[in-house]
Write an enzyme that holds these catalytic residues in place. Structure first.
Site, short mmCIF file in Angstrom:
data_model
loop_
_atom_site.label_atom_id
_atom_site.label_comp_id
_atom_site.label_asym_id
_atom_site.label_seq_id
_atom_site.Cartn_x
_atom_site.Cartn_y
_atom_site.Cartn_z
N CYS A 59 0.82 -1.22 0.00
CA CYS A 59 0.00 0.00 0.00
C CYS A 59 0.85 1.26 0.00
O CYS A 59 0.30 2.38 -0.09
CB CYS A 59 -0.96 -0.02 1.17
SG CYS A 59 -2.10 -1.41 1.06
N HIS B 104 -9.37 3.78 -0.98
CA HIS B 104 -8.00 3.26 -0.93
C HIS B 104 -7.69 2.34 -2.11
O HIS B 104 -7.57 1.13 -1.95
CB HIS B 104 -7.81 2.52 0.41
CG HIS B 104 -6.43 2.00 0.66
ND1 HIS B 104 -5.29 2.52 0.10
CD2 HIS B 104 -6.01 0.97 1.45
CE1 HIS B 104 -4.23 1.84 0.52
NE2 HIS B 104 -4.65 0.89 1.34
N1 CAA Z 1 -23.85 -9.88 9.21
C1 CAA Z 1 -22.79 -10.68 9.38
N2 CAA Z 1 -21.74 -10.69 8.56
C2 CAA Z 1 -21.76 -9.88 7.52
C3 CAA Z 1 -22.85 -9.00 7.25
C4 CAA Z 1 -23.93 -9.04 8.16
N3 CAA Z 1 -25.02 -8.25 8.00
N4 CAA Z 1 -22.57 -8.30 6.14
C5 CAA Z 1 -21.36 -8.69 5.74
N5 CAA Z 1 -20.89 -9.65 6.58
C6 CAA Z 1 -19.59 -10.31 6.53
C7 CAA Z 1 -19.58 -11.54 5.70
O1 CAA Z 1 -18.68 -12.46 6.29
C8 CAA Z 1 -19.00 -11.07 4.37
O2 CAA Z 1 -18.25 -12.02 3.74
P1 CAA Z 1 -18.96 -13.09 2.71
O3 CAA Z 1 -20.06 -12.36 2.00
O4 CAA Z 1 -17.84 -13.43 1.78
O5 CAA Z 1 -19.36 -14.20 3.56
C9 CAA Z 1 -18.04 -10.01 4.86
O6 CAA Z 1 -18.66 -9.42 6.00
C10 CAA Z 1 -17.82 -8.90 3.86
O7 CAA Z 1 -19.07 -8.52 3.43
P2 CAA Z 1 -19.23 -7.78 2.06
O8 CAA Z 1 -18.47 -8.49 1.01
O9 CAA Z 1 -20.68 -7.48 1.84
O10 CAA Z 1 -18.53 -6.43 2.50
P3 CAA Z 1 -18.14 -5.22 1.65
O11 CAA Z 1 -18.02 -5.52 0.21
O12 CAA Z 1 -19.02 -4.08 2.07
O13 CAA Z 1 -16.68 -4.99 2.22
C11 CAA Z 1 -15.06 -4.89 3.91
C12 CAA Z 1 -16.49 -4.58 3.54
C13 CAA Z 1 -14.86 -6.39 3.99
C14 CAA Z 1 -14.78 -4.25 5.23
C15 CAA Z 1 -14.15 -4.30 2.80
O14 CAA Z 1 -14.43 -2.94 2.62
C16 CAA Z 1 -12.68 -4.46 3.12
O15 CAA Z 1 -12.15 -5.57 3.01
N6 CAA Z 1 -11.98 -3.36 3.52
C17 CAA Z 1 -10.57 -3.40 3.85
C18 CAA Z 1 -9.72 -3.35 2.62
C19 CAA Z 1 -8.28 -3.59 2.97
O16 CAA Z 1 -7.97 -4.46 3.78
N7 CAA Z 1 -7.38 -2.82 2.33
C20 CAA Z 1 -5.98 -2.90 2.64
C21 CAA Z 1 -5.70 -2.16 3.90
S1 CAA Z 1 -4.17 -2.62 4.61
C22 CAA Z 1 -3.03 -1.51 3.99
O17 CAA Z 1 -3.38 -0.42 3.58
C23 CAA Z 1 -1.62 -1.95 3.96
C24 CAA Z 1 -1.23 -2.93 2.88
O18 CAA Z 1 -0.08 -2.89 2.43
C25 CAA Z 1 -2.18 -3.95 2.42
#
Ligand code: CAA
Length: 420
Positions: free
Chosen positions: A105, A366
């Site tokens: 990142c 990001h």
């Molecule tokens: N109840 C329970 N669990 C739920 C839910 C609910 N109502 N809604 C979602 N979930 C859970 C589920 O487990 C779901 O996974 P599955 O559908 O595969 O089972 C999981 O949450 C994710 O749900 P979505 O796919 O609907 O979520 P989303 O698309 O809105 O994404 C997020 C949300 C997972 C937080 C995503 O925004 C994310 O991964 N963000 C972080 C990104 C990241 O890590 N970037 C790198 C940062 S680290 C850095 O910068 C340094 C480096 O070098 C990498």
């Protein structure tokens, strides 16, 4: 490092950052689904490169070298060899050296550093760009791709969502060490969304966030980790976005400025920078970002600056706890006092040390490889009074950006001075 030839940021361009929850992002419930596609990695890169040329008045043929930051084009878009992809942006870039840099990142800021060092080596006009597309797969599959920035052998298994879990681990240790609560940390999230709501380029510009929602897990703001030990320490709202986007900027020496008809007053100057790299999988203190602190210490010393001098700042808030830790590593708050800093309003747009005024990684978005380039451009835009609804009240004179790869493993801190 302190540049031994003066280095100026001439300006640049940022594409809109988009992904899930952005009104223009095409997905199955979007009215244009089936007739329109989201922009590709190449389209975003081209848009940023041409936009940077247009906004600075630099002709593509005047660019002597380019750097492109990108982390995982091979995985998300089946595209490597990014420099050769970038020069497709314009006929006149054909043959221009264009080099991809990767530091997870922190890839974007490493591209900026590549440009700065090329100017030290004798060139006069260099481009730094960064781009990433991440929405081609599900968030869970993408988390596996992003986990390539961890120590795969020892850290991948922490959770399917490896990076969220690694920062949940930091939040857990921080809360235990200093008695901070989820509600304390949630102030970072609320500030990020409030700023992002004022920013037309922000991924989450239409999504509102209250302190109650950011502090409380629930159906709309779930804890999503499987790791039982870490699950309670991170919610969806604590996370940066899975975004697509690109940014590009032009850097030049005094000679370069003459060639493009600019003066130092049109620009900001890079006063110093620090880069530090620590071994993967070997964090010795989860309550402190020691690697970022090392890069900042170098940048402050070489720029003859201290934390108290900084008037505008961009930090790597990949998760809300990361902004708290960054503000401590950069010396804006004592250890354990980062949540007090954000709660005091000091890091707000009208505060004494505004941090992530466009919404940061949490709300601006990001797109990994673009983030570090965007940070530099955000400092430029604030210093030149170009930030519209999220412009800080006085044009700041001294600024800093801190971009980080992995769990504080590659850190790049750059300081800037406004000349206009
Ligand atoms: N109840 C329970 N669990 C739920 C839910 C609910 N109502 N809604 C979602 N979930 C859970 C589920 O487990 C779901 O996974 P599955 O559908 O595969 O089972 C999981 O949450 C994710 O749900 P979505 O796919 O609907 O979520 P989303 O698309 O809105 O994404 C997020 C949300 C997972 C937080 C995503 O925004 C994310 O991964 N963000 C972080 C990104 C990241 O890590 N970037 C790198 C940062 S680290 C850095 O910068 C340094 C480096 O070098 C990498």
């Amino acid at each position: 490092m302190k540049p031994n030839r003066k280095v100026y940021v001439v300006g640049g361009d940022i594409t809109t950052f988009i992904g899930k929850n952005h009104p223009d992002f095409i997905w199955k419930r979007h009215p244009d689904f089936g007739t329109k596609e989201n922009p590709t990695l190449e389209e975003l890169t081209t848009k940023a490169i041409l936009g940077a040329c247009e906004k600075t008045g630099v002709k593509p043929e005047q660019i002597q070298r380019g750097y492109i930051g990108n982390f995982a084009g091979e995985l998300f878009s089946n595209q490597g060899h990014m420099g050769a992809m970038a020069v497709r942006a314009h006929e006149s870039l054909r043959g221009t050296p264009f080099i991809r840099v990767e530091g997870a990142c922190a890839s974007g800021a490493l591209a900026v550093v590549g440009a700065i060092e090329s100017l030290q080596a004798g060139l006069d006009i260099v481009m730094a760009t960064g781009s990433e597309v991440q929405t081609t797969v599900s968030a869970r599959e993408g988390a596996g791709y992003l986990a390539r920035a961890s120590h795969w052998e020892t850290e991948r298994e922490i959770d399917d969502f490896t990076f969220p879990a690694m920062f949940a681990r930091r939040a857990k240790h921080y809360k235990e060490a200093y008695g901070a609560t989820d509600a304390d940390i949630a102030h970072v999230t609320v500030k990020a969304y409030s700023n992002g709501n004022k920013n037309p380029l922000a991924h989450m510009r239409t999504v509102e966030m209250t302190l109650e929602n950011a502090s409380t897990p629930g159906d709309r703001n779930p804890q999503f980790l499987k790791n039982e030990d870490l699950r309670e320490h991170l919610k969806v709202s604590d996370c940066s976005q899975v975004s697509d986007g690109a940014a590009a900027l032009i850097l030049a020496t005094e000679e370069g400025l003459k060639k493009i008809g600019k003066t130092p007053a049109d620009c900001i100057e890079v006063t110093s920078y620090g880069v530090a790299t620590s071994p993967l999988g070997d964090v010795d203190d989860f309550t402190f970002m020691g690697n970022t602190h090392k890069a900042a210490t170098e940048a402050y010393a070489d720029g003859e600056l201290s934390a108290q001098d900084i008037q505008i700042c961009e930090v790597h808030d990949c998760f809300a706890i990361a902004e708290v830790l960054m503000t401590e590593a950069l010396g804006f708050a004592e250890r354990g006092k980062g949540t007090d800093l954000v709660k005091s309003g000091a890091t707000a747009i009208d505060g004494s040390i505004p941090v992530n005024t466009g919404g940061g990684l949490i709300a601006f978005g990001h797109p990994v490889g673009a983030t570090g380039v965007k940070q530099t451009l955000e400092i430029f835009r604030q210093m030149k009074g170009q930030c519209g609804d999220y412009q800080v009240p006085n044009k700041p004179q001294i600024g800093l950006s801190a971009n980080m790869g992995g769990d504080d493993r590659t850190s790049v801190v750059i300081t800037y001075k406004n000349l206009g």
